[in-house]
Design an enzyme around this catalytic site. Structure first.
Site, PDB file in Angstrom:
ATOM      1  N   CYS A  94       0.854  -1.179   0.000  1.00  0.00           N
ATOM      2  CA  CYS A  94       0.000   0.000   0.000  1.00  0.00           C
ATOM      3  C   CYS A  94       0.898   1.239   0.000  1.00  0.00           C
ATOM      4  O   CYS A  94       2.107   1.148   0.054  1.00  0.00           O
ATOM      5  CB  CYS A  94      -0.906   0.012   1.219  1.00  0.00           C
ATOM      6  SG  CYS A  94      -1.660  -1.572   1.607  1.00  0.00           S
ATOM      7  N   ARG A 143       1.848   0.391  -6.844  1.00  0.00           N
ATOM      8  CA  ARG A 143       1.970  -0.564  -5.747  1.00  0.00           C
ATOM      9  C   ARG A 143       0.695  -1.386  -5.577  1.00  0.00           C
ATOM     10  O   ARG A 143       0.699  -2.401  -4.874  1.00  0.00           O
ATOM     11  CB  ARG A 143       2.281   0.183  -4.441  1.00  0.00           C
ATOM     12  CG  ARG A 143       3.597   0.927  -4.480  1.00  0.00           C
ATOM     13  CD  ARG A 143       3.737   1.888  -3.302  1.00  0.00           C
ATOM     14  NE  ARG A 143       3.988   1.180  -2.064  1.00  0.00           N
ATOM     15  CZ  ARG A 143       5.178   0.875  -1.588  1.00  0.00           C
ATOM     16  NH1 ARG A 143       6.261   1.207  -2.268  1.00  0.00           N
ATOM     17  NH2 ARG A 143       5.313   0.255  -0.438  1.00  0.00           N
ATOM     18  N   TRP A 168      -4.513  -1.706   0.114  1.00  0.00           N
ATOM     19  CA  TRP A 168      -4.842  -3.017  -0.439  1.00  0.00           C
ATOM     20  C   TRP A 168      -5.386  -3.837   0.724  1.00  0.00           C
ATOM     21  O   TRP A 168      -4.693  -4.082   1.695  1.00  0.00           O
ATOM     22  CB  TRP A 168      -3.619  -3.691  -1.060  1.00  0.00           C
ATOM     23  CG  TRP A 168      -3.986  -4.904  -1.849  1.00  0.00           C
ATOM     24  CD1 TRP A 168      -4.308  -6.129  -1.369  1.00  0.00           C
ATOM     25  CD2 TRP A 168      -4.115  -4.995  -3.273  1.00  0.00           C
ATOM     26  NE1 TRP A 168      -4.619  -6.988  -2.386  1.00  0.00           N
ATOM     27  CE2 TRP A 168      -4.513  -6.326  -3.569  1.00  0.00           C
ATOM     28  CE3 TRP A 168      -3.937  -4.102  -4.319  1.00  0.00           C
ATOM     29  CZ2 TRP A 168      -4.723  -6.765  -4.873  1.00  0.00           C
ATOM     30  CZ3 TRP A 168      -4.148  -4.540  -5.610  1.00  0.00           C
ATOM     31  CH2 TRP A 168      -4.536  -5.852  -5.879  1.00  0.00           C
ATOM     32  N   ASN A 218       0.535   0.548   6.515  1.00  0.00           N
ATOM     33  CA  ASN A 218       0.816  -0.529   5.568  1.00  0.00           C
ATOM     34  C   ASN A 218       1.272  -1.750   6.350  1.00  0.00           C
ATOM     35  O   ASN A 218       1.975  -1.616   7.341  1.00  0.00           O
ATOM     36  CB  ASN A 218       1.945  -0.150   4.602  1.00  0.00           C
ATOM     37  CG  ASN A 218       1.575   0.989   3.685  1.00  0.00           C
ATOM     38  OD1 ASN A 218       0.410   1.375   3.602  1.00  0.00           O
ATOM     39  ND2 ASN A 218       2.567   1.534   3.011  1.00  0.00           N
ATOM     40  N   GLY A 219       0.906  -2.947   5.883  1.00  0.00           N
ATOM     41  CA  GLY A 219       1.403  -4.161   6.505  1.00  0.00           C
ATOM     42  C   GLY A 219       0.349  -4.860   7.345  1.00  0.00           C
ATOM     43  O   GLY A 219      -0.851  -4.695   7.143  1.00  0.00           O
ATOM     44  N   GLU A 234      17.801 -23.676  -3.911  1.00  0.00           N
ATOM     45  CA  GLU A 234      17.681 -22.250  -4.201  1.00  0.00           C
ATOM     46  C   GLU A 234      18.904 -21.487  -3.706  1.00  0.00           C
ATOM     47  O   GLU A 234      19.421 -20.592  -4.394  1.00  0.00           O
ATOM     48  CB  GLU A 234      16.405 -21.692  -3.553  1.00  0.00           C
ATOM     49  CG  GLU A 234      16.260 -20.180  -3.589  1.00  0.00           C
ATOM     50  CD  GLU A 234      16.080 -19.607  -4.974  1.00  0.00           C
ATOM     51  OE1 GLU A 234      16.194 -18.371  -5.115  1.00  0.00           O
ATOM     52  OE2 GLU A 234      15.836 -20.368  -5.933  1.00  0.00           O
ATOM     53  N   GLU A 238      24.957 -18.066  -9.135  1.00  0.00           N
ATOM     54  CA  GLU A 238      24.527 -17.027 -10.075  1.00  0.00           C
ATOM     55  C   GLU A 238      25.339 -15.750  -9.935  1.00  0.00           C
ATOM     56  O   GLU A 238      25.708 -15.132 -10.933  1.00  0.00           O
ATOM     57  CB  GLU A 238      23.048 -16.669  -9.838  1.00  0.00           C
ATOM     58  CG  GLU A 238      22.036 -17.560 -10.511  1.00  0.00           C
ATOM     59  CD  GLU A 238      20.619 -17.062 -10.278  1.00  0.00           C
ATOM     60  OE1 GLU A 238      19.868 -16.952 -11.264  1.00  0.00           O
ATOM     61  OE2 GLU A 238      20.256 -16.781  -9.119  1.00  0.00           O
ATOM     62  N   HIS A 293      25.596 -40.916  -0.293  1.00  0.00           N
ATOM     63  CA  HIS A 293      25.478 -41.661  -1.552  1.00  0.00           C
ATOM     64  C   HIS A 293      26.374 -41.076  -2.637  1.00  0.00           C
ATOM     65  O   HIS A 293      26.099 -41.249  -3.825  1.00  0.00           O
ATOM     66  CB  HIS A 293      24.024 -41.687  -2.016  1.00  0.00           C
ATOM     67  CG  HIS A 293      23.127 -42.476  -1.122  1.00  0.00           C
ATOM     68  ND1 HIS A 293      23.013 -43.850  -1.203  1.00  0.00           N
ATOM     69  CD2 HIS A 293      22.331 -42.086  -0.092  1.00  0.00           C
ATOM     70  CE1 HIS A 293      22.172 -44.270  -0.270  1.00  0.00           C
ATOM     71  NE2 HIS A 293      21.744 -43.224   0.413  1.00  0.00           N
ATOM     72  N   LYS A 299      17.194 -11.501 -17.267  1.00  0.00           N
ATOM     73  CA  LYS A 299      16.083 -11.519 -16.314  1.00  0.00           C
ATOM     74  C   LYS A 299      14.969 -12.430 -16.801  1.00  0.00           C
ATOM     75  O   LYS A 299      14.390 -13.186 -16.034  1.00  0.00           O
ATOM     76  CB  LYS A 299      15.551 -10.095 -16.109  1.00  0.00           C
ATOM     77  CG  LYS A 299      14.435 -10.003 -15.067  1.00  0.00           C
ATOM     78  CD  LYS A 299      14.930 -10.416 -13.696  1.00  0.00           C
ATOM     79  CE  LYS A 299      13.870 -10.301 -12.634  1.00  0.00           C
ATOM     80  NZ  LYS A 299      14.292 -10.892 -11.358  1.00  0.00           N
TER      81      LYS A 299
END
Length: 608
Positions: free
Chosen positions: A2, A27, A74, A98-99, A480, A487, A503, A603
């Site tokens: 928000c 936003r 929001w 916000n939040g 990840e 990367e 293994h 990207k």
């Protein structure tokens, strides 16, 4: 995600707040409002829908005053109605927020005992009522706000304006961004530099846990303990937010730190916190209860998010899941049961391999669903149903906030599937929704591990190989972590299921090989610790990512421990993603690589 704007000035502010809010439309929001204070009267205008609705209200009934706060909301707690729109007001204070306030239910019960009752469905109103209670007890506005801010749990940004104070706005940030603009005869509070751009390019970025008191001529900043602190004034790039790093050195750092805010925004589209239920944003063209299998296809970090989701769907919904790398999926021409569900995960929505897999599934008469960050993308347009991540533009090539937003959406879908299939009870759903409500705050706490992680950059930069280990839903987090590390540092890294270590990979372990173990306290911790001690016995340097309970069980063989908060098992993989992102980031920064645009990478991979 928000938007907040506040102005203390020597000239009228309402129309300028509205214009600044328009700059925050990117936003996302579903209602808006502005409050001002003038000649002893605090007043507000609010409207559901777009800012044009709010501006129409203001044309009918203008707001006067040289001090004001505004908000684009929001919806999280409560529907996007005028009653739930911000600012929330009492006879003493107006608040925008916000939040998510995690402990709002406890605060609400406490306030009820003292006779303070909300009129909206929001968690934000608890802040207004708490400040009002403090002022009713005799506290000055500054002291009332300071006392209340300390009591709030979660991830949030706040701005408060007080009756009788025509030269004071108080703001606070914890897990959501907030900045102060230094204008000519005025000070401005905003969610980001783009909101401040019409007024000034002189900006002070508040740090995590900071709160600030602004007047038209100055500001006073305090840390989370209430100690006065100095924060520098910088010259902001006042172009689009998507090309502004704010006070961060790289976009990757900025996007890592945006995650409490972006996850809060994502959750608001999928969860009804007031009713403690998952509430998907649209009707589904399929029934999870009738599915015999779910097929998920994606690439890169999105593939690892899908792997985490496999654990969730199979455990919480008892729905068999097949996860495929999109670039391999269509070439094996898998047979697919008619009217099955195929789900595709892509940040850009343009990934060529994922799009090709989608089109194969269309040819196999599958229902097509997608999780994307770009609503107008090709994958979104070719899907029967789209689940947006709503995390805003992601500039760094190595994905961070988009990855955790994808994980968050997948978690809500797994809960929805569990409910539809009769696996999860109402009580279990409520427990998981509570865990999701606490997720933005937990992400903020995980970010607090950054100083410890940054101290490891030199030793990790000397490695030729780095191993990442995890079990269960933490195994994809290890994958990840290894992906992010290779990367942007260009050092070889591999992720393994911890049980696979003996293994083969254990043959590579020696005193020169760092081993990052992702192992919060769960039912599998003991087995992972056993694997870890096997590494230690062969001289491996162990970096353990765990919580306090896990650290107590770890034993003496650990070289370094990175602590993260203790959370529900559902959200452990999402929270654990933060430290592996930071490990890669700080090592790459130490090595001087191009963090935001690593060599050979793009990207959006739009060719096979």
């Amino acid at each position: 995600m928000c938007g907040i704007v506040g102005i203390v000035s020597d000239k009228p502010v309402a129309d300028r707040i509205a214009d600044a809010l328009k700059r925050l439309e990117y936003r996302g929001y579903d209602s808006a409002g502005i409050a001002t204070f003038d000649q002893g009267k605090m007043d507000r205008r609010r409207a559901p829908g777009k800012l044009t609705n709010l501006k129409a209200r203001m044309e009918e009934s203008p707001l006067a005053g040289n001090i004001g706060i505004g908000h684009t909301r929001w919806a999280t707690h409560g529907a996007p109605t005028e009653e739930n729109a911000h600012p929330h007001m009492t006879d003493k204070v107006a608040v925008v927020h916000n939040g998510i306030i995690e402990n709002f239910r406890e605060l609400k019960d406490e306030l009820a005992i003292d006779g303070y009752a909300p009129i909206s469905e929001t968690d934000t109103e608890m802040v207004a009522l708490l400040v009002t209670r403090e002022m009713d007890r005799g506290a000055a506005p500054f002291d009332a706000a300071a006392a209340v801010i300390k009591r709030l749990d979660g991830a949030f940004a706040l701005a408060m304006m007080f009756k009788g104070e025509e030269n004071l706005i108080i703001g606070a940030r914890q897990g959501a961004p907030l900045a102060v603009g230094h204008g000519d005869g005025e000070m401005i509070l905003g969610s980001d530099a783009i909101a401040l751009a019409p007024f000034t390019n002189k900006v002070t970025y508040l740090e995590e846990g900071d709160w600030v008191a602004i007047t038209k001529s100055d500001m006073r900043v305090f840390d989370r303990e209430g100690n006065p602190v100095n924060r520098p004034v910088s010259t902001a790039n006042t172009g689009a937010e998507s090309v502004s790093k704010g006070n961060h050195r790289h976009f990757m750092s900025k996007e890592i730190y945006e995650q409490p805010d972006t996850i809060s925004h994502t959750l608001s589209n999928y969860v009804n916190f007031a009713e403690r239920k998952v509430q998907l944003p649209q009707e589904l063209p399929f029934d999870f209860a009738k599915l015999s299998r779910l097929t998920i296809s994606s690439c890169g970090g999105s593939y690892y998010a899908a792997m985490i989701a496999k654990y969730w769907f199979e455990k919480y919904a008892r729905l068999p899941v097949e996860v495929d790398i999109a670039s391999e999926f269509r070439y094996r021409e898998p047979p697919m049961e008619k009217d099955g569900l195929a789900l595709f995960v892509s940040q850009s929505g343009e990934t060529a391999d994922t799009l090709a897999a989608l089109r194969y599934c269309v040819s196999q008469d599958q229902h097509i669903a997608s999780i994307v960050n770009v609503a107008e993308s090709t994958i979104a347009r070719e899907s029967d149903v789209v689940f947006p991540t709503l995390c805003g533009p992601e500039i760094c090539v190595a994905s961070t906030k988009a990855t955790t937003a994808q994980q968050t959406v997948l978690a809500t879908l797994a809960i929805a599937a569990g409910k539809q299939r009769g696996i999860l009870s109402d009580a279990q759903e409520a427990e998981m929704v509570d865990a999701l409500a606490k997720l933005p705050g937990a992400m903020s706490k995980a970010l607090a591990s950054e100083p410890k992680i940054a101290s490891l950059d030199k030793s990790l930069s000397k490695a030729k190989d780095v191993f990442y280990l995890g079990r269960g839903a933490l195994y994809p987090v290890a994958l990840e972590g290894a992906l992010k590390f290779k990367e942007i540092t260009y050092i070889h890294a591999e992720g393994y299921a911890a049980g696979e270590l003996k293994h083969g990979p254990i043959a590579l372990i020696d005193e020169k090989v760092p081993v990052v173990v992702v192992a919060p306290s769960d039912a599998l911790l003991e087995k992972t610790l056993s694997n870890m001690h096997e590494v230690a016995a062969r001289g491996g340097n162990i970096i353990l990512i765990t919580d306090e309970a896990g650290a107590k069980q770890a034993g003496p063989d650990i070289n370094e421990i990175i602590l993260m908060p203790e959370v529900h098992e559902l959200v452990q993989p999402i929270v654990a993603t933060v430290p592996v992102q930071l490990l890669a980031y700080h090592t790459a920064v130490f090595m001087g690589t191009d963090v935001d645009q690593p060599r050979n990478l793009a990207k959006s991979v739009t060719v096979e």
